[in-house]
Motif scaffolding. Structure first.
Motif, PDB file in Angstrom:
ATOM      1  N   THR A 196      62.087  -7.566 -39.687  1.00 61.60           N
ATOM      2  CA  THR A 196      63.394  -8.204 -39.474  1.00 61.60           C
ATOM      3  C   THR A 196      64.014  -7.732 -38.163  1.00 61.60           C
ATOM      4  O   THR A 196      64.645  -8.514 -37.458  1.00 61.60           O
ATOM      5  CB  THR A 196      64.383  -7.889 -40.624  1.00 61.60           C
ATOM      6  OG1 THR A 196      64.553  -6.482 -40.717  1.00 61.60           O
ATOM      7  CG2 THR A 196      63.888  -8.432 -41.959  1.00 61.60           C
ATOM      8  N   GLY A 197      63.815  -6.467 -37.843  1.00 66.87           N
ATOM      9  CA  GLY A 197      64.415  -5.924 -36.622  1.00 66.87           C
ATOM     10  C   GLY A 197      63.826  -6.546 -35.366  1.00 66.87           C
ATOM     11  O   GLY A 197      64.532  -6.734 -34.376  1.00 66.87           O
ATOM     12  N   ALA A 198      62.536  -6.873 -35.404  1.00 66.46           N
ATOM     13  CA  ALA A 198      61.917  -7.514 -34.241  1.00 66.46           C
ATOM     14  C   ALA A 198      62.615  -8.840 -33.942  1.00 66.46           C
ATOM     15  O   ALA A 198      62.820  -9.206 -32.783  1.00 66.46           O
ATOM     16  CB  ALA A 198      60.425  -7.742 -34.499  1.00 66.46           C
ATOM     17  N   VAL A 199      62.995  -9.537 -35.001  1.00 65.54           N
ATOM     18  CA  VAL A 199      63.633 -10.852 -34.856  1.00 65.54           C
ATOM     19  C   VAL A 199      65.119 -10.730 -34.536  1.00 65.54           C
ATOM     20  O   VAL A 199      65.633 -11.378 -33.620  1.00 65.54           O
ATOM     21  CB  VAL A 199      63.436 -11.660 -36.170  1.00 65.54           C
ATOM     22  CG1 VAL A 199      64.277 -12.925 -36.181  1.00 65.54           C
ATOM     23  CG2 VAL A 199      61.956 -11.980 -36.360  1.00 65.54           C
TER      24      VAL A 199
ATOM     25  N   ALA B 286      63.852 -13.167 -41.576  1.00 64.73           N
ATOM     26  CA  ALA B 286      64.914 -12.901 -40.611  1.00 64.73           C
ATOM     27  C   ALA B 286      65.122 -14.111 -39.696  1.00 64.73           C
ATOM     28  O   ALA B 286      66.253 -14.436 -39.338  1.00 64.73           O
ATOM     29  CB  ALA B 286      64.579 -11.667 -39.792  1.00 64.73           C
ATOM     30  N   ALA B 287      64.024 -14.778 -39.341  1.00 58.97           N
ATOM     31  CA  ALA B 287      64.141 -15.961 -38.481  1.00 58.97           C
ATOM     32  C   ALA B 287      64.921 -17.064 -39.216  1.00 58.97           C
ATOM     33  O   ALA B 287      65.763 -17.750 -38.637  1.00 58.97           O
ATOM     34  CB  ALA B 287      62.755 -16.458 -38.069  1.00 58.97           C
TER      35      ALA B 287
ATOM     36  N   ALA C 121      66.798 -20.278 -37.313  1.00 64.34           N
ATOM     37  CA  ALA C 121      65.744 -20.958 -36.548  1.00 64.34           C
ATOM     38  C   ALA C 121      65.512 -22.356 -37.122  1.00 64.34           C
ATOM     39  O   ALA C 121      65.533 -22.543 -38.337  1.00 64.34           O
ATOM     40  CB  ALA C 121      64.455 -20.136 -36.611  1.00 64.34           C
ATOM     41  N   SER C 122      65.277 -23.318 -36.242  1.00 66.09           N
ATOM     42  CA  SER C 122      65.110 -24.698 -36.724  1.00 66.09           C
ATOM     43  C   SER C 122      63.662 -24.968 -37.132  1.00 66.09           C
ATOM     44  O   SER C 122      63.398 -25.775 -38.021  1.00 66.09           O
ATOM     45  CB  SER C 122      65.542 -25.686 -35.642  1.00 66.09           C
ATOM     46  OG  SER C 122      64.727 -25.517 -34.499  1.00 66.09           O
ATOM     47  N   GLN C 123      62.718 -24.297 -36.463  1.00 72.86           N
ATOM     48  CA  GLN C 123      61.295 -24.454 -36.802  1.00 72.86           C
ATOM     49  C   GLN C 123      60.696 -23.071 -36.902  1.00 72.86           C
ATOM     50  O   GLN C 123      60.901 -22.246 -36.005  1.00 72.86           O
ATOM     51  CB  GLN C 123      60.537 -25.190 -35.685  1.00 72.86           C
ATOM     52  CG  GLN C 123      61.028 -26.587 -35.388  1.00 72.86           C
ATOM     53  CD  GLN C 123      60.593 -27.591 -36.443  1.00 72.86           C
ATOM     54  OE1 GLN C 123      59.755 -27.286 -37.298  1.00 72.86           O
ATOM     55  NE2 GLN C 123      61.165 -28.779 -36.393  1.00 72.86           N
TER      56      GLN C 123
END
Ligand code: APR
Ligand code: ZN
Ligand code: ZN
Length: 358
Positions: free
Chosen positions: A167-170, A197-198, A203-205
């Motif tokens: 999650t942190g990467a995102v 997380a995205a 995020a749409s995709q």
């Protein structure tokens, strides 16, 4: 106490019941581990890829209860529930002073090089100073993050590595924005956490890339809007974006080939985040002719990319608010005696997280 020990690279773990911890000396705490997740880095350590000295106790994604504290420890007390933090922050180095405790190496290397167990009178090391495949571990007090007691140990354990890292990467390293397009290359525990997380970031995709058909079946539950095998990834990304490429791509396997794949999936000016941990001599090949001209951002992300204790508390909050479905990440539960089954499962690529209850 019981613990799973690796005696030589490539061998299965040996579950023993006569392991001892080192003393709970000044500044240290003893934790009774209650749950530990099985992460790919444990396997990488066990095959010799990370250079961990043998014999050692793997496991770095754990949670439990403090049972003893050494002199001078005021941050936690016996009875507290904690998550193990495998990058303890010294609080004094340049990284810590800047607020980047996740980049502190002062304590981690020392902890990794110091045996924290004994078996038959011989010193036993641990993976990155943790060794959560054991009923008890003794750690520097900076290696534990106190959490509220309503958080189940299995959920807390997952936050110990995979959830925080993914999650942190995102959220922290990439800072994925609402409406953007994302690819997750590698949908294990860390990749699935990144995917959730995205979705949370709007995020749409979200394109999931994984060779395991079983994985591709279950990723929609975590936010994927499409799931493809690695061979089909480039075509799928092109189709989703009119040939432009994706805004953000995440490499969550830990191999040069998958990092190169993530690089290719990103658009001009897009961001490629490498989360997977390869071996030190695994080299990445990129065309110098395109690096500048495509103006892509290539960035690594370790352990969530921000102050670890603070981020772990945020994640507990997100879980409590129903924003992270961490329960669904647990695809198998095992007893310590059967821990080798968990690695067999990991090698198939079909498991998200196996949790060992202790
Ligand atoms: N392309 C995409 N995905 C792949 C590929 C590939 N070529 N090869 C394997 N995978 C998938 C597997 O099918 C599996 O779903 O990558 C996933 C890896 O999952 P896990 O073994 O559960 O690994 P995980 O614990 O998530 O860790 C991934 O992050 O923190 C690091 O050290 C860790 O490098 C490791 C990585
Ligand atoms: Zn891990
Ligand atoms: Zn420091």
């Amino acid at each position: 106490m019981r613990a799973a020990v690796l005696r030589e690279y490539g061998a299965p773990l040996d579950v023993v019941d006569t392991m001892e911890t080192i003393e709970t000396g000044p500044g240290r705490v003893k934790v009774r581990i209650r749950a530990t997740g099985m992460c790919h880095s444990d396997l990488s350590g066990m095959t010799g890829k990370l250079g961990v000295p043998v014999p050692f106790v793997p496991g770095h994604e754990g949670a439990g209860e403090v049972v003893e504290v050494g002199g001078g420890v005021t941050s936690v007390a016996p009875g507290d529930h904690v998550i193990v933090n495998f990058i303890p922050a010294c609080g004094e180095c340049a990284n810590c002073r800047r607020g980047d405790g996740h980049l502190c190496t002062a304590m981690m290397y020392k902890a990794a090089g110091t045996p924290n167990f004994r078996l038959d009178g011989q010193p036993v090391f641990s993976l990155i100073g943790c060794g959560t495949f054991a009923e008890e571990v003794v750690l520097p007090h900076q290696s534990v993050v106190r959490i509220d007691k309503d958080v189940p140990f299995d959920i807390a354990a997952l936050i110990g590595c995979g959830v925080t890292t993914g999650t942190g990467a995102v959220l922290n390293t990439a800072g994925v924005r609402e409406g953007s397009t994302v690819a997750i290359v590698g949908c294990g525990g860390v990749g699935i956490a990144a995917m959730m997380a995205a979705r949370l970031a709007g995020a749409s995709q979200i394109l999931a890339v994984d060779p395991s058909p079983a994985k591709r079946e279950l990723v929609t539950r975590f936010g994927a809007t499409a799931a493809v095998s690695p061979e089909d990834a480039e075509a799928a990304a092109a189709e989703l974006t009119d040939g432009q490429g994706l805004d953000y791509t995440f490499e969550v396997v830990g191999r040069p080939s998958t990092a190169e794949a993530a690089w290719k999936l990103a658009r001009r000016g897009g961001t490629v985040v490498v989360v997977g941990v390869g071996a030190r001599d695994d080299l990445l090949q990129l065309s110098l002719g395109t690096l500048a001209t495509q103006s892509k951002n290539l960035v690594g992300s370790v352990y969530g990319g921000m102050d670890v204790p603070r981020f772990m508390q945020q994640l507990v909050g997100l879980w409590r608010d129903g924003k992270l479905d961490l329960e669904a990440m647990i695809t198998r539960r095992l007893q310590l005696e059967d821990i080798n089954e968990g690695f067999d499962l990991m090698k198939t690529g079909d498991a998200i997280r196996t949790v060992v209850e202790l």
